[in-house]
Design an enzyme around this catalytic site. Structure first.
Site, short mmCIF file in Angstrom:
data_model
loop_
_atom_site.label_atom_id
_atom_site.label_comp_id
_atom_site.label_asym_id
_atom_site.label_seq_id
_atom_site.Cartn_x
_atom_site.Cartn_y
_atom_site.Cartn_z
N HIS A 293 0.81 -1.12 0.04
CA HIS A 293 -0.02 0.15 0.09
C HIS A 293 0.99 1.31 -0.20
O HIS A 293 0.49 2.19 -0.89
CB HIS A 293 -0.94 0.12 1.27
CG HIS A 293 -1.86 -1.21 1.36
ND1 HIS A 293 -1.62 -2.09 2.23
CD2 HIS A 293 -3.10 -1.22 0.68
CE1 HIS A 293 -2.84 -2.99 2.13
NE2 HIS A 293 -3.56 -2.46 1.05
N ASP B 45 -4.14 -7.26 -7.60
CA ASP B 45 -5.23 -7.72 -7.64
C ASP B 45 -5.75 -7.28 -9.39
O ASP B 45 -6.16 -6.41 -9.72
CB ASP B 45 -6.52 -6.58 -6.96
CG ASP B 45 -6.14 -7.06 -5.50
OD1 ASP B 45 -6.81 -8.05 -5.14
OD2 ASP B 45 -5.58 -6.12 -4.89
#
Length: 285
Positions: free
Chosen positions: A33, A151
């Site tokens: 992140h 993802d």
């Protein structure tokens, strides 16, 4: 770093920004992140992150209630990474009434792979991302959304959504961040026991092996691929995993390869459950 919780607070904080760079997250932040935040920083004139655990993308049997929530630690990490603004809405702020209007992604993309095993997942993702985009970018001439390639299918769904709705947002994909031994970083890695953490690397190793086998069979890949995928699934299952899929698809549309597809055209993707934890990974070929 400024922290806001409501839409009016967010829009007021961004009133002078013309091209925000935005990183949406569900919290429980890790180095992957933070790499997105670092990539976002030079892109725009305000670096924005969000933390929101989105109920709409969890199936009834999934881990919405137990999903790790580590807000104070997340704030400290975002400050250190140079984030300017954190939007951390409560559920009543983002969904003040039942969300009966939803974004329905193209089934040709969204019903494959993750969509097959998690029906409705991408509708929940697309709906919350659209709401977040409208909150962050409303009235802005341009902006950037930064998402991780781990993802992979989700990134494709969001790119298509932005394109089809003609949103003034450039979607930037960031390569998968991995630990030193090659495990893809994931918030759900925290669920793994010590023994499971050691075993978890086998998913990425299986995808590497499948990629090598696919390239070796390039001259007859469409015919040979089902057997290669089945063997990869069986090998992982023999180690105690419950695989959903290990597959090679075209990067352009996630459909099975066609004759002539080869290196640069393909991606290996996998999802499998190890103990109580479902892990995903991918490798561009």
């Amino acid at each position: 770093m400024h922290i806001v919780h409501t839409l009016p607070e967010l829009r007021h904080a961004l009133r002078h920004a013309q091209r925000p760079a935005f990183v949406p997250t569900m919290g429980n932040l890790h180095a992957g992140h933070l790499a997105l935040v670092e990539q976002a920083r030079p892109l725009g004139d305000a670096t924005v992150a969000s933390i929101f655990v989105n109920r709409l993308q969890f199936l009834p049997h999934e881990d919405f209630d137990s999903y790790p929530r580590t807000f104070e630690a997340d704030c400290a990490k975002l400050r250190e990474a140079g984030c300017d603004l954190l939007f951390a809405p409560r559920e009543r702020d983002l969904y003040p009434e039942p969300q009966t209007f939803k974004v329905l992604p193209d089934p040709a993309l969204a019903d494959l792979l993750e969509g097959e095993f998690r029906p409705g997942f991408f509708t929940g993702v697309a709906t919350v991302v659209m709401k977040l985009f409208m909150a962050v970018f409303a009235g802005k001439p341009h902006g950037f959304g930064v998402f991780g390639k781990k993802d992979y299918q989700q990134l494709m769904v969001i790119r298509r959504m932005v394109q089809q709705f003609a949103l003034p947002i450039e979607i930037v994909g960031h390569g998968t961040e991995r630990s030193a031994d090659g495990l893809a970083l994931s918030s759900r890695n925290s669920y793994l026991s010590e023994a499971e953490r050691a075993e978890a690397l086998q998913l990425s190793l299986a995808l590497r092996a499948l990629s090598r086998d696919a390239l070796a069979a390039a001259h007859a890949l469409p015919a040979q691929l089902p057997a290669l995928e089945a063997a990869a699934m069986q090998a992982l299952a023999a180690r105690g995993w419950l695989p959903d899929y290990l597959t090679v698809r075209r990067r352009a549309d996630l459909l099975p390869p066609q004759a002539g597809d080869g290196s640069g055209d393909l991606v290996a993707l996998g999802a499998a459950r190890l103990g109580g934890t479902r892990l995903i990974d991918n490798l561009e070929i």
